[in-house]
Design an enzyme around this catalytic site. Structure first.
Site, PDB file in Angstrom:
ATOM      1  N   HIS A 140     -65.488 142.389  44.555  1.00  0.00           N
ATOM      2  CA  HIS A 140     -65.611 143.477  43.596  1.00  0.00           C
ATOM      3  C   HIS A 140     -64.331 144.311  43.602  1.00  0.00           C
ATOM      4  O   HIS A 140     -63.702 144.519  44.644  1.00  0.00           O
ATOM      5  CB  HIS A 140     -66.771 144.410  43.973  1.00  0.00           C
ATOM      6  N   CYS A 166     -62.456 142.881  39.243  1.00  0.00           N
ATOM      7  CA  CYS A 166     -62.393 143.708  38.038  1.00  0.00           C
ATOM      8  C   CYS A 166     -61.553 144.940  38.315  1.00  0.00           C
ATOM      9  O   CYS A 166     -61.510 145.455  39.420  1.00  0.00           O
ATOM     10  CB  CYS A 166     -63.790 144.170  37.621  1.00  0.00           C
TER      11      CYS A 166
END
Length: 274
Positions: free
Chosen positions: A85, A147
């Protein structure tokens, strides 16, 4: 050319079980295989950290050892790949008030007060301060399949079994501190310090999410999957820029909205990888 690589993939997070991903460990495996089968790395040249082993302490320790080895003339080619993440934190260095720092989530991600605990989050500033120590004759390639800033799942993602690799800041207070601020990204962090001789691959633009996706019966980062696919099919005979265009074409064909980025000197774009 003496080589060393660190491949990181994190599906599960110690304090955030609901944030689990499915393709990041596969990404680390895929990158390890690619390095061995196509780019001349040996088993002893590669450290792979996944899930419980991929704490901030372990990741930074291995990166520091790589950098020190390069500074001492032991290595001339370094590779760092990370699938996990991504998130954002308020600008920690204070050098640009209207900016949010990009950050990458280790296994031991944790909150301290309203924000991510600095002891358990890896920021772009930390990576920049480490990588700028490398001699100019050392080649560094960084692959980030995370991301940068998330806008949530698109409708098509629900249909196609995908999840963005993004965790928002851990509280409303922390979110408001970064909301509306422009993300910079590691590539800009390096360039702002005049470090232009390294190569950074990012799975998406700074305002996009990258996909954790079910592809051909397995879970992968969409960028990492197609990067490895195109490298293998071309036998590494294509330039950086040609590989990038093929990956972008693959992603468009799969209805992904992310647009991978390649940051390097213009002369490097026309060379093969490694």
């Amino acid at each position: 050319m003496a080589k060393q690589a660190l491949c990181v993939g994190i599906n599960n997070f110690k304090n955030y079980p609901s944030a689990a991903l499915q393709g990041c460990v596969n990404d680390a495996d895929d990158m390890q295989s690619l390095l061995k089968n196509l780019l001349g790395f040996q088993d002893t040249d590669i450290v792979k950290l996944t899930d419980t082993k991929a704490t901030k302490t372990n990741i930074i320790k291995n990166l520091k050892e790589m950098v020190e080895g390069a500074k001492n003339g032991k290595y001339s080619y370094l590779v760092f790949s990370m699938s996990s993440h991504g998130t954002q934190v308020p600008d920690l260095s204070g050098d640009e008030p209207d900016r949010a720092d990009e950050a990458f989530c280790p296994y031991d991600l944790a909150q301290k007060g309203d924000v991510w605990d600095p002891k358990h989050i890896i920021t772009d500033d930390e990576l920049r301060d480490l990588f700028i120590q490398l001699p100019k004759d050392v080649l560094l390639e960084v692959y980030l399949d995370t991301c940068h800033s998330g806008t949530g799942l698109k409708a098509i993602d629900f249909l196609l079994d995908r999840k963005p690799r993004y965790l928002p800041p851990p509280s409303m207070e922390a979110f408001l501190k970064v909301d509306g601020k422009r993300p910079r990204g590691l590539n800009k962090a390096l360039m702002e310090k005049g470090i232009t001789h390294h190569i950074l691959w990012a799975a998406c633009r700074a305002d996009q999410t990258s996909a954790d996706a079910s592809i051909n019966g397995g879970w992968h980062g969409a960028f990492t999957y197609y990067f490895c696919k195109e490298m293998v099919s071309s036998k590494n005979k294509l330039s950086h820029s040609a590989i990038l265009e093929k990956i972008r074409k693959d992603l468009r064909a799969g209805n992904y909205t992310q647009i991978p980025q390649l940051e390097c000197e213009a002369t490097v774009r026309d060379k093969t990888i490694g």
